[in-house]
Design an enzyme around this catalytic site. Sequence first.
Site, PDB file in Angstrom:
ATOM      1  N   LYS A   1      39.658  26.562  26.725  1.00  0.00           N
ATOM      2  CA  LYS A   1      38.781  26.212  25.591  1.00  0.00           C
ATOM      3  C   LYS A   1      39.600  26.109  24.298  1.00  0.00           C
ATOM      4  O   LYS A   1      39.386  25.215  23.479  1.00  0.00           O
ATOM      5  CB  LYS A   1      37.689  27.272  25.414  1.00  0.00           C
TER       6      LYS A   1
ATOM      7  N   ARG B   1      30.720  35.364  34.512  1.00  0.00           N
ATOM      8  CA  ARG B   1      30.073  34.123  34.983  1.00  0.00           C
ATOM      9  C   ARG B   1      30.976  32.965  34.605  1.00  0.00           C
ATOM     10  O   ARG B   1      30.762  32.310  33.595  1.00  0.00           O
ATOM     11  CB  ARG B   1      28.678  34.010  34.347  1.00  0.00           C
TER      12      ARG B   1
ATOM     13  N   ASN C   1      28.715  23.215  36.102  1.00  0.00           N
ATOM     14  CA  ASN C   1      30.159  23.060  36.293  1.00  0.00           C
ATOM     15  C   ASN C   1      30.660  24.049  37.331  1.00  0.00           C
ATOM     16  O   ASN C   1      30.051  25.099  37.515  1.00  0.00           O
ATOM     17  CB  ASN C   1      30.886  23.343  34.963  1.00  0.00           C
TER      18      ASN C   1
ATOM     19  N   TYR D   1      40.694  21.442  31.868  1.00  0.00           N
ATOM     20  CA  TYR D   1      39.347  21.981  31.635  1.00  0.00           C
ATOM     21  C   TYR D   1      38.552  21.711  32.908  1.00  0.00           C
ATOM     22  O   TYR D   1      39.138  21.512  33.973  1.00  0.00           O
ATOM     23  CB  TYR D   1      38.802  21.264  30.384  1.00  0.00           C
TER      24      TYR D   1
ATOM     25  N   GLU E   1      32.184  33.584  25.621  1.00  0.00           N
ATOM     26  CA  GLU E   1      32.298  32.548  26.645  1.00  0.00           C
ATOM     27  C   GLU E   1      32.153  33.138  28.044  1.00  0.00           C
ATOM     28  O   GLU E   1      32.836  34.105  28.381  1.00  0.00           O
ATOM     29  CB  GLU E   1      33.687  31.903  26.500  1.00  0.00           C
ATOM     30  N   ASP E   2      31.279  32.560  28.834  1.00  0.00           N
ATOM     31  CA  ASP E   2      31.166  32.911  30.251  1.00  0.00           C
ATOM     32  C   ASP E   2      30.955  34.395  30.523  1.00  0.00           C
ATOM     33  O   ASP E   2      31.531  34.960  31.466  1.00  0.00           O
ATOM     34  CB  ASP E   2      32.367  32.347  31.039  1.00  0.00           C
TER      35      ASP E   2
ATOM     36  N   ASP F   1      28.901  30.027  23.294  1.00  0.00           N
ATOM     37  CA  ASP F   1      29.018  28.615  23.624  1.00  0.00           C
ATOM     38  C   ASP F   1      28.067  28.200  24.748  1.00  0.00           C
ATOM     39  O   ASP F   1      27.516  27.096  24.727  1.00  0.00           O
ATOM     40  CB  ASP F   1      30.467  28.352  24.043  1.00  0.00           C
ATOM     41  N   ASP F   2      27.870  29.079  25.720  1.00  0.00           N
ATOM     42  CA  ASP F   2      27.013  28.720  26.859  1.00  0.00           C
ATOM     43  C   ASP F   2      25.566  28.572  26.427  1.00  0.00           C
ATOM     44  O   ASP F   2      24.844  27.720  26.941  1.00  0.00           O
ATOM     45  CB  ASP F   2      27.131  29.782  27.956  1.00  0.00           C
TER      46      ASP F   2
END
Length: 595
Positions: free
Chosen positions: A218, A200, A452, A147, A289-290, A312-313
């Site tokens: 994930k 992203r 991150n 991760y 996600e992203d 999630d973000d």
Amino acid sequence: MYKVTLEDEDTVIRIKRNLMEQAAIERLLNLVDLAAVMEGSRLADEKEKILVRMLGFPTGAALLRDPVFNKDAAFTEKEREMLGLRGLLPARVQTMEEQVQRTLENLRKKPNDIEKYLYLISLQDRNKTLFYRVVIDHIKEIIPLIYTPTVGQACLEYGHIFRRPRGLFISLKDRGRMVELLRNWPNRDIRIIVVTDGERILGLGDLGADGMGIPVGKLTLYTACAGIHHAHTLPVTLDVGTENEELLNDPLYIGLKQRRLRGAAYDDFVEEFMVAVAEVFPRTLIQFEDFGNINAFRVLERYRERVCAFNDDIQGTAAVALAGLYSALRIKRGRLSDQKFLFVGAGEAGQGVAALTVAALLGEGLTEEEARQRCWFVDSHGLVVKSRSDLSGRKLGLARDHEFIFDLTTIVETLEPRVIIGLSGKQGLFTGPILEAMGRFNERPIIFALSNPTSKAECTAEDAYRRTQGRAIFASGSPFGPVTVEGKTLVPSQGNNVYIFPGVGLGVIASGARQVTDEMFFLAAQALASLVTEDDLAQGSVYPPLAKIREVSATIAATVAETAYRHDLASKPRPDDILGYIKSLMYEPGYQSYV
Ligand code: NAD
């Protein structure tokens, strides 16, 4: 006529899963026992072999190539005999402990983290049981390798280190055929999908289809941290092109070499995906996600009430940050409503954290206006104020009545915040003078550098502590090691949504929740904070150690399930002991006996 309930279906699914692992083998043995009584033991062995074949259980070399059932050299004498493995393995039967020891020995010899990542991924492809045993038993050591931060590097190099596909790639070429693609996935009972369009990826920007490392990573954490069996998980990348010039010019890039799809055509593409998922995997939770923030908020708003989905973000990050704030306030002995928050980064994560913080402030009795007055935002163009002409949409709602300031140091000097939260994806944004200013205004400044991977953190733990003489209460999105300042060793903790999403997913599955609500994230934050001990706080940690992640996930899952039951959102009967039931669902990797 008896009507089959969802609970029955679950039981059947569990038995089916165990079929290859235990239950069927026991049944088989019963048959064989019977056969032995009836026909004498010599014939029974023969019959057992036939039955194994009839069950469709892989045997011989195929079994060694099947990562779900493979045990490598841990196959017993009897299994080797019955399953056609004699000669395909070295003579000595090994224990799982020995295999774990060998794995760690090899892992630690690898020269760098990306090599370690590749080694672990190949183990996952070869023997999932051993892989998850190693991850779970050495979680603190392994998580950074599968991760953040290593997964970020892996995504940057994805096309170059690519060995075999993992997850489902749905590209623009597949428009009109998504149902068919989803049906190509080998597992039928999918409960969680993590989907990205790669725009992203962490703070690394648009990585297109190379972002697949994120959903894969994930979902590995869903299994390791919350015990959701890997057979129930599906990573998906929507390949809608990329704006990344480097990738467009890279001969080894794995995705479509074209510009990103935008506008209504993009929305239609996502819509086809969502409809196809509802048809093929109707009981699935979808985690966005992203996605780039140009799409993330709109996609979430469009689907959050229609299906069981969350981002999630936006939401997971919010819960983990709020939990960290609650812990920090235990150290400071303060209340949320006494703080002034400066969010540096006003995108998905920054806005998500701010929204949940406002909800928590309302809970402390503030009015909406009072709560909003405590939150300030900075984006790449400076302080978010009403006089700015470049603001539109959601950003307008964040703007404050104040003179415009561009420079972050001046903003911090002017506003004197109690809390500064970095979610900008910009390395080193919290400079020495900013950290020192935070230390001047505050006895215990709260400094969260949550971007991150590590290379994008707004500051290091070392900087935050040294510039404030060890007084900062610090957390970061990717891990930093302990720091000794003025004779005291401080252990910074990882403010990462890995503390939240696995538990949320498990709670949704356990209760059969039809929706994921903001309240679930709010209560998940409180549940996470409640697991932080005085000892954690004494060493400067605002989260429990990662080693306790399965306990954390189970507790959060119970909270989420409880919330689903309370609001009539659950589709499964309520168990008497929710936490006990949830723990009983958690997959614990270990070899089953096949004969
Ligand atoms: P985003 O693109 O939606 O938002 C980024 C924001 O940062 C934008 O508002 C942008 O204007 C602002 N920004 C960029 N440069 C800036 C600068 N120099 N000064 C001030 N603001 C600046 O991205 P996001 O989804 O909000 O993610 C941002 C970062 O947060 C990423 O690095 C991501 O990895 C990290 N993140 C961490 C976690 C976690 O669990 N710790 C979770 C989600 C996201």
